[in-house]
Design an enzyme around this catalytic site. Structure first.
Site, PDB file in Angstrom:
ATOM      1  N   GLN A   1     -30.333  -2.972 -54.653  1.00 50.30           N
ATOM      2  CA  GLN A   1     -31.569  -2.761 -55.465  1.00 50.30           C
ATOM      3  C   GLN A   1     -31.795  -1.701 -56.347  1.00 50.30           C
ATOM      4  OE1 GLN A   1     -33.972  -2.301 -51.547  1.00 50.30           O
ATOM      5  NE2 GLN A   1     -34.023  -4.395 -51.192  1.00 50.30           N
ATOM      6  N   HIS A   2     -32.861  -1.752 -56.877  1.00 46.34           N
ATOM      7  CA  HIS A   2     -32.937  -0.910 -58.160  1.00 46.34           C
ATOM      8  C   HIS A   2     -32.737   0.606 -57.837  1.00 46.34           C
ATOM      9  CE1 HIS A   2     -35.209  -4.121 -60.541  1.00 46.34           C
ATOM     10  NE2 HIS A   2     -33.993  -4.428 -60.568  1.00 46.34           N
TER      11      HIS A   2
ATOM     12  N   GLU B   1     -39.541  -4.817 -38.788  1.00 45.19           N
ATOM     13  CA  GLU B   1     -39.820  -5.413 -39.944  1.00 45.19           C
ATOM     14  C   GLU B   1     -40.634  -6.877 -40.290  1.00 45.19           C
ATOM     15  OE1 GLU B   1     -39.137  -4.947 -43.126  1.00 45.19           O
ATOM     16  OE2 GLU B   1     -37.770  -3.156 -43.521  1.00 45.19           O
TER      17      GLU B   1
ATOM     18  N   ARG C   1     -38.430   1.676 -47.464  1.00 45.49           N
ATOM     19  CA  ARG C   1     -38.870   2.540 -46.089  1.00 45.49           C
ATOM     20  C   ARG C   1     -38.068   3.974 -45.968  1.00 45.49           C
ATOM     21  NH1 ARG C   1     -35.537  -1.349 -42.013  1.00 45.49           N
ATOM     22  NH2 ARG C   1     -33.808   0.127 -41.243  1.00 45.49           N
TER      23      ARG C   1
ATOM     24  N   GLU D   1     -42.138   0.171 -64.025  1.00 46.06           N
ATOM     25  CA  GLU D   1     -43.089  -0.458 -63.399  1.00 46.06           C
ATOM     26  C   GLU D   1     -44.583   0.208 -63.906  1.00 46.06           C
ATOM     27  OE1 GLU D   1     -39.950  -1.393 -60.793  1.00 46.06           O
ATOM     28  OE2 GLU D   1     -40.421   0.387 -61.915  1.00 46.06           O
TER      29      GLU D   1
ATOM     30  N   TRP E   1     -40.167   2.418 -60.167  1.00 46.04           N
ATOM     31  CA  TRP E   1     -40.973   2.693 -58.972  1.00 46.04           C
ATOM     32  C   TRP E   1     -40.896   1.896 -57.916  1.00 46.04           C
ATOM     33  CZ3 TRP E   1     -46.428   4.390 -61.261  1.00 46.04           C
ATOM     34  CH2 TRP E   1     -46.385   5.684 -62.027  1.00 46.04           C
TER      35      TRP E   1
END
Length: 490
Positions: A188-189, A279, A171, A230, A167
């Site tokens: 990233q995961h 950002e 963006r 998560e 989870w």
């Protein structure tokens, strides 16, 4: 601890604190909610709840600033605290401590509920009816490449073999009613799981969840170890299992009390332009890149759904509250695991997740005999710069506990008076960096590597040359201080 199991109970709790700004006049469906939300973060107003949006069905709403700083100066982190089931008056370090402590608790798996008991499936839209145009998705910033359908939602994906459900907040930009495009970063995961589906040559199933229980949104935005689900951590953190329901069209489970759930598959190629987007560093985006397409196949939603909106930018917004706290909790966990004496870790909101303060107790020398403060700084960097979360932070400050890391005046005073102009620092060359900080050279961005640093701000031990503060607290006899306070005018 009081777990608020859906967005609506959370809004009611904020309302009780006077921290909701009800906007009942009609606002446009394009940029006005973004502009209002951004200003609300910059002046610390109540979280704007837009109840009348041009072009949207009556009853559809937008909640801005769901985990930004509170409008209550006596409880600045109330939104984050309430989201995580903590008292609204919790301090920043108390929240960081709770997030870190939950890492050591037994994981609490979720429970499945019957679809008829799941508010998120009160309305089911399939095929051509599953169209994002039904929802009030505004532009967040004036220079964005499109309407961002995900700024505070939870993206749920699963490895092909089912061993890991991730989870995360990522963006994701609306392309049209049936397509979105999301930033999928290989390291990233989400990017790691997407790569497994690409290797199989199969599109990745996804669920994009808007407005689940606030704890879910917060935890989706903080770093946890790879292959930790998560949802299990959320259960441990709040003290009860999260209720899930089977998705309608894909093999995933989604939060049962969510406001909106978008289901579909992600393309196996980077085939659509995403960005630019303003950002967390505080600058409007200027670049775009090819990213995978998120095809929309099914949408479910509650009656009168609420769409959460985060407008990232100059501090402080959700990037500088919950994400920064999550990084601080991750750093605290790793430093304590390395047996280093650390009292707390904090990322000041005003530093836009570019600074990390590591606060140590006055007796740290007793726990590290024979270690100089500069050697201590090197040890801190050796631990932190190996962690994934520190990818985003170029500067660490090692400070004594006479500094309150949540008080920006204290932080600026410490950095201005205790940082040596050229010495007392541990420099780490050729570290992984990202483009979001504005401090690197173009060649460093191109290579993805640059220097990072731990500044040694530690003062000598008491009795060995440390000066007292010229302050009310340290500059006067205790008896006189008590007399002054007792006779202070009301």
């Amino acid at each position: 601890m009081t777990y608020l199991s859906d967005l609506r109970s959370y809004i009611a709790a904020l309302d009780d604190l006077g921290d909701i700004m009800h906007i009942t006049r009609q606002v446009d469906g394009d940029l006005e909610p973004g502009a209002i939300t951004r200003r609300s973060c910059e002046i610390n107003s109540g979280a704007p709840l837009f109840e009348n949006i041009a072009g949207a069905e009556p009853g559809f709403r937008i909640l801005g600033g769901p985990a930004a700083l509170s409008s209550r100066p006596d409880m600045p982190y109330a939104r984050v605290a309430l989201s995580l089931g903590l008292p609204p008056e919790s301090t920043g370090p108390e929240i960081v401590e709770a997030l870190a402590a939950a890492r050591d608790l037994p994981l609490t798996p979720p429970v499945l509920v019957d679809p008829f008991e799941a508010p998120c499936q009160q309305n089911v839209l399939r095929g051509e009816d599953a169209n994002l145009d039904l929802f009030p998705i505004p532009f967040a910033h004036g220079k964005d490449g499109g309407r961002y359908a995900n700024t505070w939602g939870t993206l749920i994906v699963k490895t092909p073999d089912g061993r890991w459900v991730n989870w995360a907040i990522a963006r994701i930009m609306k392309v049209d009613g049936r397509r979105m495009v999301g930033l999928v970063v290989p390291s990233q995961h989400t990017g790691q799981i997407w790569a497994e589906w690409v290797k199989l040559g199969e599109p990745m199933p996804y669920a994009l969840v808007q407005g689940p229980a606030p704890a879910i949104s917060c935890v989706s935005g903080i770093p946890l170890p790879a292959e930790v689900d998560e949802v299990d951590y959320v259960g441990a953190l709040v003290g009860e299992p999260v209720e899930l329901v089977k998705a309608i069209s894909i093999d995933l489970e989604v939060p049962a009390t969510a406001e909106i759930v978008i289901e579909g598959h992600v393309s196996i190629t980077r085939d659509c332009m995403e960005g630019p987007y303003g950002e967390y560093g505080g600058y409007l985006g200027t670049g775009s890149s090819l990213q995978p397409t998120f095809h929309v196949e099914t949408i479910t939603h509650r009656d009168d759904p609420i769409w959460p909106l985060v407008v990232a930018g100059r501090p402080a917004d959700e990037s500088h509250t919950i994400w920064a706290m999550g990084i601080a909790a991750d750093a605290l966990t790793h430093l304590r695991a390395a047996k280093l004496p650390v009292k707390t870790v904090w990322a000041p909101e005003g530093a836009a997740v570019h600074w990390l303060l590591v606060v140590v107790p006055a007796d740290w020398r007793d726990e590290l005999p024979g270690v100089s403060s500069e050697q201590f700084a090197k040890q801190v960097g050796d631990v932190l710069f190996e962690t994934g979360a520190m990818l985003f932070i170029p500067k660490v400050f090692l400070v004594d506990d006479d500094i309150d890391p949540t008080n920006l005046s204290d932080v600026v005073w410490a950095i201005s008076t205790r940082v040596h102009p050229t010495g007392r620092r541990a420099v780490f060359e050729d570290q992984r960096i990202v483009r979001l900080p504005q401090c690197y050279e173009e060649g460093e961005y191109a290579s993805g590597q640059g220097p990072k640093i731990v500044y040694d701000l530690l003062l000598p031990a008491f009795g060995e040359g440390r000066d007292l503060h010229s302050s009310f607290e340290q500059g006067y006899p205790e008896e006189l201080k008590q007399h002054v306070l007792a006779h202070w005018p009301e």
